[in-house]
Design a protein around this motif. Structure first.
Motif, mmCIF file in Angstrom:
data_model
loop_
_atom_site.group_PDB
_atom_site.id
_atom_site.type_symbol
_atom_site.label_atom_id
_atom_site.label_comp_id
_atom_site.label_asym_id
_atom_site.label_seq_id
_atom_site.Cartn_x
_atom_site.Cartn_y
_atom_site.Cartn_z
ATOM 1 N N UNK A 166 0.838 -1.198 0.000
ATOM 2 C CA UNK A 166 0.000 0.000 0.000
ATOM 3 C C UNK A 166 0.871 1.245 0.000
ATOM 4 N N UNK A 167 0.443 2.252 -0.756
ATOM 5 C CA UNK A 167 1.157 3.530 -0.767
ATOM 6 C C UNK A 167 0.192 4.663 -1.111
ATOM 7 N N UNK A 168 0.461 5.888 -0.620
ATOM 8 C CA UNK A 168 1.601 6.308 0.197
ATOM 9 C C UNK A 168 1.521 5.766 1.625
ATOM 10 N N UNK A 169 2.658 5.728 2.265
ATOM 11 C CA UNK A 169 2.736 5.179 3.613
ATOM 12 C C UNK A 169 2.219 6.177 4.643
ATOM 13 N N UNK A 170 2.437 7.475 4.412
ATOM 14 C CA UNK A 170 1.985 8.504 5.351
ATOM 15 C C UNK A 170 0.963 9.388 4.656
ATOM 16 N N UNK A 171 -0.215 9.500 5.265
ATOM 17 C CA UNK A 171 -1.321 10.245 4.679
ATOM 18 C C UNK A 171 -1.534 11.560 5.429
ATOM 19 N N UNK A 172 -2.208 12.482 4.779
ATOM 20 C CA UNK A 172 -2.583 13.722 5.447
ATOM 21 C C UNK A 172 -1.438 14.657 5.724
ATOM 22 N N UNK A 173 -0.425 14.651 4.885
ATOM 23 C CA UNK A 173 0.741 15.505 5.126
ATOM 24 C C UNK A 173 0.409 16.991 4.973
ATOM 25 N N UNK A 174 -0.668 17.297 4.252
ATOM 26 C CA UNK A 174 -1.107 18.682 4.089
ATOM 27 C C UNK A 174 -2.378 18.968 4.888
ATOM 28 N N UNK A 175 -2.608 18.147 5.900
ATOM 29 C CA UNK A 175 -3.772 18.350 6.750
ATOM 30 C C UNK A 175 -5.034 17.681 6.260
ATOM 31 N N UNK A 176 -4.949 16.870 5.202
ATOM 32 C CA UNK A 176 -6.141 16.205 4.682
ATOM 33 C C UNK A 176 -6.678 15.186 5.690
ATOM 34 N N UNK A 177 -7.999 15.035 5.738
ATOM 35 C CA UNK A 177 -8.596 13.972 6.551
ATOM 36 C C UNK A 177 -9.129 12.844 5.673
ATOM 37 N N UNK A 178 -8.966 12.979 4.359
ATOM 38 C CA UNK A 178 -9.369 11.951 3.396
ATOM 39 C C UNK A 178 -8.283 11.851 2.331
ATOM 40 N N UNK A 179 -7.912 10.608 1.967
ATOM 41 C CA UNK A 179 -6.874 10.466 0.939
ATOM 42 C C UNK A 179 -7.017 9.117 0.234
ATOM 43 N N UNK A 180 -6.636 9.116 -1.045
ATOM 44 C CA UNK A 180 -6.664 7.884 -1.835
ATOM 45 C C UNK A 180 -5.377 7.099 -1.622
ATOM 46 N N UNK A 181 -5.526 5.779 -1.590
ATOM 47 C CA UNK A 181 -4.393 4.871 -1.390
ATOM 48 C C UNK A 181 -4.399 3.825 -2.509
ATOM 49 N N UNK A 182 -3.236 3.557 -3.066
ATOM 50 C CA UNK A 182 -3.091 2.514 -4.079
ATOM 51 C C UNK A 182 -2.632 1.218 -3.412
#
Length: 613
Positions: free
Chosen positions: A49-65
């Motif tokens: 799974x990637x990216x390993x670290x989510x929300x680096x820009x303060x997001x509370x929702x993010x897509x993961x491959x």
């Protein structure tokens, strides 16, 4: 323990009743026999799974491959999302059969997809890639590849762990009216207990000095749940629920707010900045717009587990309301909120889905069977519809201005409207505690200042030609209107709303099964009865109508939708039913009247008079 869990799931399905057999299926996560999962790790099988670290820009929702490979691929392979990432078999109940093989995974995934959704050639190549949308849920995530389908899962491979940069961040604010018209409550979820950080809301009129109001903190534990799956495979830590009370608001002003947590080192963890418009003064003559619906649920935008399956219309309804948010002042979701049915992770997903609405306008709720009902817990219906939650998550995650949060009935004012919200999952019959509340709530309406009197409950306590009610011949919940219709008539309730039945239906103004007004689209002067509306098409599977259409049924629609009430002033109300698929109006009527029309005598609604001088 395994058989007990399976038995409860079977019992839940058998007790849904025809209104829900037509309108809702088994929860997708309940189809996974996770307690029977066995270990079948393969050296050549991988999940990454990637990216390993989510929300680096303060997001509370993010897509993961998620990329995966299984040399023994089959059409039944599936990928589950687990959070926390480490699903530990040591917490499982003991199994006495020595032939059983670990891991005895004790927590259901928070969602899943079939592996062959990635590519039509997956079964030939054994390689696939899926995209999942994750929300911040206070813990890390991992992805597990299973073979054997949902009924006989075999764990083939586990991914690396991924997480959000700040998993404890304050998220998903829910506004609600307080106990007075000039009070707004802000409720949100975080990972911070009160011994780690002090929660508060910073708020004020836009452009003015900002105030800080403290917040109270609640949570609930696994032993607060009443049964399975909420107490077993569906359990997930809900984090901490904070509520702050913003008081002495000026009417009709725009306020900004953000949630904060003051850490012991003096730093503050902030949420995003939100805004809302404060309520009008009760009786204020102005444009006021109300949304009402029931039975919406949630769905995953990434197409996993429930999308186009369990609540196929929920995203349509949510998105239509978001698009029209500038023309909405307050929302009433009258029961069957998330349909988590004991899978606690779904509450985070639901609050994330409605955040654009609930963070901007008051999101008022009522209790439904899928929030409250569980045997031997005091619910009026002895069913297993709540999946073992017995009301605890709903009562904690959302605020509503009830005197007792476990008794889900309350009144609230909004400008020209007075709302009486009943709890159909507790006794409402004459002589009960709730009956006394309903009468007091209706009687307390100042019809000169708040001419529009609205009653709402989850189950149909009035009139519905749903298939099940038609088969019964009652066209209502048993003991519904028999107990309450004299109150609706005495206090001249304008409209009564219900969910539970997953369609739309509007009656004529009615009393004792008889239409008391021949008009269909415009009512003026003395109406003489109450209009009853089923608006349970918020998103869950639709319910069939009976083959017979009663003469009191003016409009029926087998589709998803919601109602919008617009009060232009004290004398004019517009009712609109809109479909969720296109936002267009498909049924409407207006009411025009003066105050003297509200005072006028109607059958069984007249005060005693005397000729004495």
């Amino acid at each position: 323990m395994i058989w007990f869990w399976v038995f409860l799931l079977l019992a839940a399905n058998l007790n849904l009743g025809w209104a829900h057999i037509n309108g809702a299926g088994e929860h997708p996560l309940a189809k996974i026999n996770i307690l029977k999962a066995t270990l079948a790790l393969h050296n050549s099988a991988t999940v990454k799974a990637q990216p390993v670290l989510l929300g680096l820009k303060g997001e509370d929702t993010q897509w993961v491959n998620v990329d995966f490979m299984n040399p023994n691929s089959s059409v039944n392979d599936w990928v589950g999302v687990f959070s926390p990432a480490k699903f530990n078999p040591s917490t499982c109940p003991p199994v006495n059969d020595p032939k059983e093989q670990l891991p005895y995974i004790c927590s259901a995934p928070i969602k899943y997809k079939y592996a062959n959704e990635s590519s039509s050639g997956y079964t030939k190549t054994g390689r696939g890639s899926l995209r999942f949308q994750l929300i911040n849920q206070r813990a890390d995530f991992s992805f597990a590849l299973f073979s054997g389908g949902l009924s006989d899962p075999k764990l083939v491979a586990i991914s690396n762990f991924i997480s959000f940069a700040n998993p404890k961040a304050p998220l998903y604010p829910r506004l609600a009216q307080g106990k007075s018209w000039n009070e707004m409550t802000v409720t949100w979820t975080s990972g911070y207990d009160i011994d780690e950080a002090e929660p508060f809301v910073e708020w004020g009129r836009k452009g003015n000095l900002q105030l800080r109001s403290p917040a109270g903190t609640l949570t609930f534990k696994q032993n607060s749940m009443c049964g399975s799956p909420a107490r077993t495979v569906g359990w997930r830590d809900p984090g901490f629920i904070h509520t702050s009370f913003l008081k002495n608001l000026w009417p009709n002003y725009e306020y900004t707010y953000r949630m904060g947590h003051l850490l012991s080192n003096g730093s503050i963890v902030w949420s995003k900045i939100y805004s809302f418009k404060s309520s009008p003064y009760p009786g204020q003559d102005s444009l006021q717009r109300v949304i009402i619906f029931g039975d919406m649920g949630k769905a995953e935008r990434d197409g996993s587990n429930e999308y186009c399956n369990y609540q196929p219309g929920s995203l349509n309804t949510t998105d239509q309301l978001i698009r029209d948010l500038s023309n909405i002042d307050i929302v009433f979701h009258i029961g069957d909120l998330s349909y988590s049915n004991g899978y606690i992770s779904q509450w985070d997903q639901f609050t994330a889905q409605v955040e654009p609405i609930a963070s901007t306008v008051p999101y008022m709720i009522a209790s439904g069977n899928h929030e409250r009902d569980w045997p031997n817990t005091g619910s009026f219906y002895d069913t297993t519809d709540s999946g073992g939650e017995c009301g605890v998550p709903a009562e904690t995650i959302f605020y509503f201005p009830a005197e007792n949060r476990a008794k889900f009935w309350y009144s609230t004012d909004y400008g020209l409207f007075h709302f009486c919200i009943a709890d159909s999952e507790h006794d409402w019959r004459e002589g009960s505690e709730q009956y006394r509340f309903i009468e007091q709530c209706l009687a307390s309406a100042d019809r000169h200042r708040q001419p529009w009197l609205i009653f709402a409950a989850h189950r149909v306590l009035g009139y519905s030609s749903d298939y099940w009610y038609g088969q019964e011949g009652s066209f209502e919940e048993p003991m519904g209107r028999e107990s309450l219709q004299k109150l609706w008539q005495k206090y001249k309730v304008d409209i009564a709303f219900y969910g539970h039945v997953h369609n739309y239906e509007r009656t004529c103004p009615i009393y004792q099964n008889q239409c008391v007004n021949e008009e269909k689209n415009h009512y003026s002067g003395v109406v003489n009865g109450t209009i009853h509306v089923v608006v349970g098409g918020g998103g869950s599977h639709l319910s069939e109508f009976s083959e017979v259409t009663p003469n009191w049924s003016l409009y029926r629609d087998y589709d998803w939708g919601f109602v919008k009430l617009t009060a232009f002033n004290q004398s004019s109300l517009l009712f609109e039913y809109k479909k969720s698929r296109d936002g267009k109006v498909h049924d409407s009527f207006t009411i025009s009247r003066d105050y003297r029309d509200v005072l006028a005598c109607v059958h069984d609604g007249c005060e005693a008079t005397t000729l004495a001088s």
